[in-house]
Design an enzyme around this catalytic site. Structure first.
Site, PDB file in Angstrom:
ATOM      1  N   HIS A 157       0.826  -1.215   0.000  1.00 38.76           N
ATOM      2  CA  HIS A 157       0.000   0.000   0.000  1.00 38.76           C
ATOM      3  C   HIS A 157       0.853   1.254   0.000  1.00 38.76           C
ATOM      4  CE1 HIS A 157      -3.684  -2.261   1.875  1.00 38.76           C
ATOM      5  NE2 HIS A 157      -3.492  -2.537   0.598  1.00 38.76           N
ATOM      6  N   CYS A 180       4.892  11.841  -7.973  1.00 38.98           N
ATOM      7  CA  CYS A 180       4.334  12.915  -8.800  1.00 38.98           C
ATOM      8  C   CYS A 180       3.155  12.372  -9.595  1.00 38.98           C
ATOM      9  CB  CYS A 180       5.402  13.449  -9.757  1.00 38.98           C
ATOM     10  SG  CYS A 180       4.740  14.716 -10.872  1.00 38.98           S
ATOM     11  N   CYS A 202       7.053  18.858  -8.066  1.00 39.13           N
ATOM     12  CA  CYS A 202       7.824  17.642  -8.366  1.00 39.13           C
ATOM     13  C   CYS A 202       9.260  18.055  -8.719  1.00 39.13           C
ATOM     14  CB  CYS A 202       7.194  16.914  -9.555  1.00 39.13           C
ATOM     15  SG  CYS A 202       8.223  15.598 -10.238  1.00 39.13           S
ATOM     16  N   CYS A 246       9.737  17.204 -12.718  1.00 37.78           N
ATOM     17  CA  CYS A 246       9.035  17.894 -13.819  1.00 37.78           C
ATOM     18  C   CYS A 246       8.462  19.231 -13.409  1.00 37.78           C
ATOM     19  CB  CYS A 246       7.909  16.992 -14.364  1.00 37.78           C
ATOM     20  SG  CYS A 246       6.472  16.904 -13.288  1.00 37.78           S
ATOM     21  N   ALA A 252       0.115  -8.331  19.606  1.00 37.81           N
ATOM     22  CA  ALA A 252       1.220  -8.735  18.719  1.00 37.81           C
ATOM     23  C   ALA A 252       2.565  -8.712  19.441  1.00 37.81           C
ATOM     24  CB  ALA A 252       1.248  -7.809  17.505  1.00 37.81           C
TER      25      ALA A 252
HETATM   26  C1  BV8 Z   1      -8.237  -2.057  -5.595  1.00 39.89           C
HETATM   27  C2  BV8 Z   1      -3.107   3.001   2.288  1.00 39.89           C
HETATM   28  C3  BV8 Z   1      -8.756  -2.217  -7.869  1.00 39.89           C
HETATM   29  C4  BV8 Z   1      -3.523   4.363   2.607  1.00 39.89           C
HETATM   30  C5  BV8 Z   1      -5.046   1.496   2.240  1.00 39.89           C
HETATM   31  C6  BV8 Z   1     -12.560  -6.957  -3.887  1.00 39.89           C
HETATM   32  C7  BV8 Z   1     -11.392  -7.066  -4.644  1.00 39.89           C
HETATM   33  C8  BV8 Z   1     -10.615  -5.949  -4.907  1.00 39.89           C
HETATM   34  C9  BV8 Z   1     -10.985  -4.702  -4.403  1.00 39.89           C
HETATM   35  C10 BV8 Z   1     -12.130  -4.589  -3.658  1.00 39.89           C
HETATM   36  C11 BV8 Z   1     -12.920  -5.714  -3.405  1.00 39.89           C
HETATM   37  N1  BV8 Z   1     -13.958  -5.298  -2.640  1.00 39.89           N
HETATM   38  C12 BV8 Z   1     -13.855  -3.971  -2.383  1.00 39.89           C
HETATM   39  C13 BV8 Z   1     -12.764  -3.503  -3.018  1.00 39.89           C
HETATM   40  C14 BV8 Z   1     -12.328  -2.111  -3.018  1.00 39.89           C
HETATM   41  C15 BV8 Z   1     -11.382  -1.768  -1.889  1.00 39.89           C
HETATM   42  C16 BV8 Z   1     -11.756  -2.412  -0.591  1.00 39.89           C
HETATM   43  O1  BV8 Z   1     -11.209  -3.461  -0.236  1.00 39.89           O
HETATM   44  N2  BV8 Z   1     -12.653  -1.787   0.143  1.00 39.89           N
HETATM   45  C17 BV8 Z   1     -13.045  -2.307   1.432  1.00 39.89           C
HETATM   46  C18 BV8 Z   1     -13.197  -1.158   2.424  1.00 39.89           C
HETATM   47  C19 BV8 Z   1     -14.329  -3.112   1.262  1.00 39.89           C
HETATM   48  N3  BV8 Z   1     -10.029  -2.104  -2.239  1.00 39.89           N
HETATM   49  C20 BV8 Z   1      -9.313  -1.221  -2.952  1.00 39.89           C
HETATM   50  O2  BV8 Z   1      -9.755  -0.174  -3.355  1.00 39.89           O
HETATM   51  C21 BV8 Z   1      -7.868  -1.613  -3.268  1.00 39.89           C
HETATM   52  N4  BV8 Z   1      -7.644  -1.349  -4.661  1.00 39.89           N
HETATM   53  O3  BV8 Z   1      -8.915  -2.985  -5.361  1.00 39.89           O
HETATM   54  O4  BV8 Z   1      -8.001  -1.596  -6.856  1.00 39.89           O
HETATM   55  C22 BV8 Z   1      -8.090  -1.968  -9.146  1.00 39.89           C
HETATM   56  C23 BV8 Z   1      -8.091  -2.963 -10.086  1.00 39.89           C
HETATM   57  C24 BV8 Z   1      -7.481  -2.740 -11.295  1.00 39.89           C
HETATM   58  C25 BV8 Z   1      -6.871  -1.523 -11.552  1.00 39.89           C
HETATM   59  C26 BV8 Z   1      -6.867  -0.514 -10.585  1.00 39.89           C
HETATM   60  C27 BV8 Z   1      -7.478  -0.734  -9.371  1.00 39.89           C
HETATM   61  C28 BV8 Z   1      -6.853  -0.739  -2.552  1.00 39.89           C
HETATM   62  C29 BV8 Z   1      -6.890  -0.956  -1.066  1.00 39.89           C
HETATM   63  C30 BV8 Z   1      -5.748  -0.176  -0.422  1.00 39.89           C
HETATM   64  C31 BV8 Z   1      -6.273   1.102   0.172  1.00 39.89           C
HETATM   65  N5  BV8 Z   1      -5.241   1.737   0.983  1.00 39.89           N
HETATM   66  N6  BV8 Z   1      -4.031   2.045   2.897  1.00 39.89           N
HETATM   67  C32 BV8 Z   1      -3.459   4.638   4.093  1.00 39.89           C
HETATM   68  O5  BV8 Z   1      -2.875   3.870   4.874  1.00 39.89           O
HETATM   69  O6  BV8 Z   1      -4.008   5.690   4.461  1.00 39.89           O
HETATM   70  S1  BV8 Z   1      -6.023   0.351   3.032  1.00 39.89           S
HETATM   71  C33 BV8 Z   1      -6.168   0.601   4.720  1.00 39.89           C
HETATM   72  O7  BV8 Z   1      -6.776  -0.575   5.245  1.00 39.89           O
HETATM   73  C34 BV8 Z   1      -4.875   0.652   5.479  1.00 39.89           C
HETATM   74  O8  BV8 Z   1      -3.753   0.707   4.702  1.00 39.89           O
HETATM   75  C35 BV8 Z   1      -4.810  -0.659   6.231  1.00 39.89           C
HETATM   76  O9  BV8 Z   1      -3.543  -1.209   6.167  1.00 39.89           O
HETATM   77  C36 BV8 Z   1      -5.714  -1.465   5.455  1.00 39.89           C
HETATM   78  C37 BV8 Z   1      -6.221  -2.688   6.102  1.00 39.89           C
HETATM   79  O10 BV8 Z   1      -6.580  -2.379   7.441  1.00 39.89           O
HETATM   80  P1  BV8 Z   1      -5.852  -3.211   8.597  1.00 39.89           P
HETATM   81  O11 BV8 Z   1      -4.381  -3.086   8.420  1.00 39.89           O
HETATM   82  O12 BV8 Z   1      -6.405  -4.580   8.638  1.00 39.89           O
HETATM   83  O13 BV8 Z   1      -6.256  -2.370   9.871  1.00 39.89           O
HETATM   84  P2  BV8 Z   1      -7.658  -2.365  10.614  1.00 39.89           P
HETATM   85  O14 BV8 Z   1      -7.699  -1.155  11.479  1.00 39.89           O
HETATM   86  O15 BV8 Z   1      -8.766  -2.629   9.646  1.00 39.89           O
HETATM   87  O16 BV8 Z   1      -7.588  -3.652  11.568  1.00 39.89           O
HETATM   88  C38 BV8 Z   1      -6.659  -3.673  12.630  1.00 39.89           C
HETATM   89  C39 BV8 Z   1      -6.513  -5.114  13.069  1.00 39.89           C
HETATM   90  O17 BV8 Z   1      -5.477  -5.188  14.044  1.00 39.89           O
HETATM   91  C40 BV8 Z   1      -7.763  -5.679  13.711  1.00 39.89           C
HETATM   92  O18 BV8 Z   1      -7.978  -7.004  13.259  1.00 39.89           O
HETATM   93  C41 BV8 Z   1      -7.416  -5.698  15.221  1.00 39.89           C
HETATM   94  O19 BV8 Z   1      -8.044  -6.773  15.891  1.00 39.89           O
HETATM   95  C42 BV8 Z   1      -5.928  -5.917  15.170  1.00 39.89           C
HETATM   96  N7  BV8 Z   1      -5.193  -5.393  16.331  1.00 39.89           N
HETATM   97  C43 BV8 Z   1      -5.391  -4.212  16.956  1.00 39.89           C
HETATM   98  N8  BV8 Z   1      -4.483  -4.080  17.955  1.00 39.89           N
HETATM   99  C44 BV8 Z   1      -3.692  -5.190  17.928  1.00 39.89           C
HETATM  100  C45 BV8 Z   1      -4.148  -6.024  16.893  1.00 39.89           C
HETATM  101  N9  BV8 Z   1      -3.582  -7.210  16.612  1.00 39.89           N
HETATM  102  C46 BV8 Z   1      -2.531  -7.583  17.379  1.00 39.89           C
HETATM  103  N10 BV8 Z   1      -2.033  -6.826  18.390  1.00 39.89           N
HETATM  104  C47 BV8 Z   1      -2.583  -5.639  18.690  1.00 39.89           C
HETATM  105  N11 BV8 Z   1      -2.090  -4.907  19.715  1.00 39.89           N
END
Ligand code: BV8
Length: 225
Positions: A106, A114, A133, A136, A216
């Site tokens: 990600h 850019c 940038c 450019c 973790a």
């Molecule tokens: C794409 C960067 C298509 C920015 C992020 C099916 C297939 C493909 C795509 C999709 C699909 N269905 C829906 C989609 C679209 C979308 C998506 O998944 N939406 C979701 C909301 C339904 N996906 C996309 O758009 C992706 N792109 O598919 O492109 C494409 C195809 C062709 C050509 C062009 C494009 C892109 C997804 C990436 C988005 N960017 N991050 C930023 O960071 O600001 S994603 C964002 O969520 C974060 O990066 C994060 O890393 C990521 C996942 O979240 P988690 O890391 O799991 O964090 P979260 O808070 O959710 O959970 C925390 C966990 O930790 C919990 O389980 C908790 O219990 C645990 N925890 C907490 N404390 C502890 C712990 N565990 C252990 N110890 C602890 N102490």
């Protein structure tokens, strides 16, 4: 020790380093909407808002230190050269700060991209709404992170690594964001053993062969050692 391990990490591995997760209570997405700060449309509509969000996260990440979970994974990778691949959804640099090499699917907060010419460079601590940038001169510098609707990095390499692995481990990820959340199914289809290390159940827990529940910083060193 399995021959080849592919590890996927999410925000949960950095939680005990003081970096917020996204979907836990008072997580990042409870404070701002994805549509306002983490899509290309948001950046086109309000670059100042988006740069401000990532400047805040960049500052927080710069002030954070790796925790025992990051150090344990770096130790595992060092002690088994070429056999431990770490893929992270996180955009912080804590795996590298612990000495590990990692695939940032990600992107990364410490890099700028850019939007006009595709040039990448080390991100300044504070990026301006119209960040010039260095290649450019276009005022089109953006955080080099993968937004929703954008294709994550290294996808072909990750698919090959998953198919050839002996063990797939997901650490600290809620299994709600694709394509990363689908890696466990890809691993299962290839006959790869799967393990989930998390503080709680995730959206994809049912797909894993084994689970360890706990923070973790405790359960990752326990698993590694
Ligand atoms: C794409 C960067 C298509 C920015 C992020 C099916 C297939 C493909 C795509 C999709 C699909 N269905 C829906 C989609 C679209 C979308 C998506 O998944 N939406 C979701 C909301 C339904 N996906 C996309 O758009 C992706 N792109 O598919 O492109 C494409 C195809 C062709 C050509 C062009 C494009 C892109 C997804 C990436 C988005 N960017 N991050 C930023 O960071 O600001 S994603 C964002 O969520 C974060 O990066 C994060 O890393 C990521 C996942 O979240 P988690 O890391 O799991 O964090 P979260 O808070 O959710 O959970 C925390 C966990 O930790 C919990 O389980 C908790 O219990 C645990 N925890 C907490 N404390 C502890 C712990 N565990 C252990 N110890 C602890 N102490």
């Amino acid at each position: 020790m399995a021959d080849t391990i592919v590890i996927l990490t999410g925000a949960g591995i950095s939680a005990e380093s003081g970096l917020g997760t996204f979907r836990d209570t008072d997580g990042l997405w409870s404070k701002v909407r994805i549509e306002d700060v983490a899509t290309p449309e948001a950046f086109a509509r309000d670059p100042a808002r988006v740069q401000e969000f990532y400047n805040m996260r960049r500052t927080q990440a710069a002030g954070a230190a790796p925790n025992p979970a990051h150090h344990a994974l770096a130790r595992l990778q060092r002690d088994h050269p070429g056999r431990v691949v770490i893929v992270t959804q996180n955009v912080d640099g804590l795996h590298e700060a612990a000495g590990a090499t990692v695939l940032h699917m990600h992107g990364a907060l410490d890099r700028a991209l850019c939007a006009a010419c595709g040039h990448r460079w080390p991100a300044p601590a504070e990026m301006r709404p119209e960040e010039p940038c260095p290649a450019c001169d276009a005022p089109a510098g953006r955080p080099d992170v993968v937004w929703f609707g954008e294709m994550p990095h290294h996808m072909e390499e990750i698919a090959e690594l998953l198919a050839a692995a002996d063990l797939f481990v997901a650490i600290g990820t809620s299994g709600q964001v694709y394509p990363a959340a689908g890696f466990v199914q890809e691993a299962r289809l290839a006959g790869v053993e799967t393990l989930e290390l998390n503080l709680a159940e995730s959206d994809v827990s049912a797909a894993f062969d084994r689970h360890e529940i706990g923070p973790a910083s405790e359960i990752v060193p326990d698993w590694v050692d």
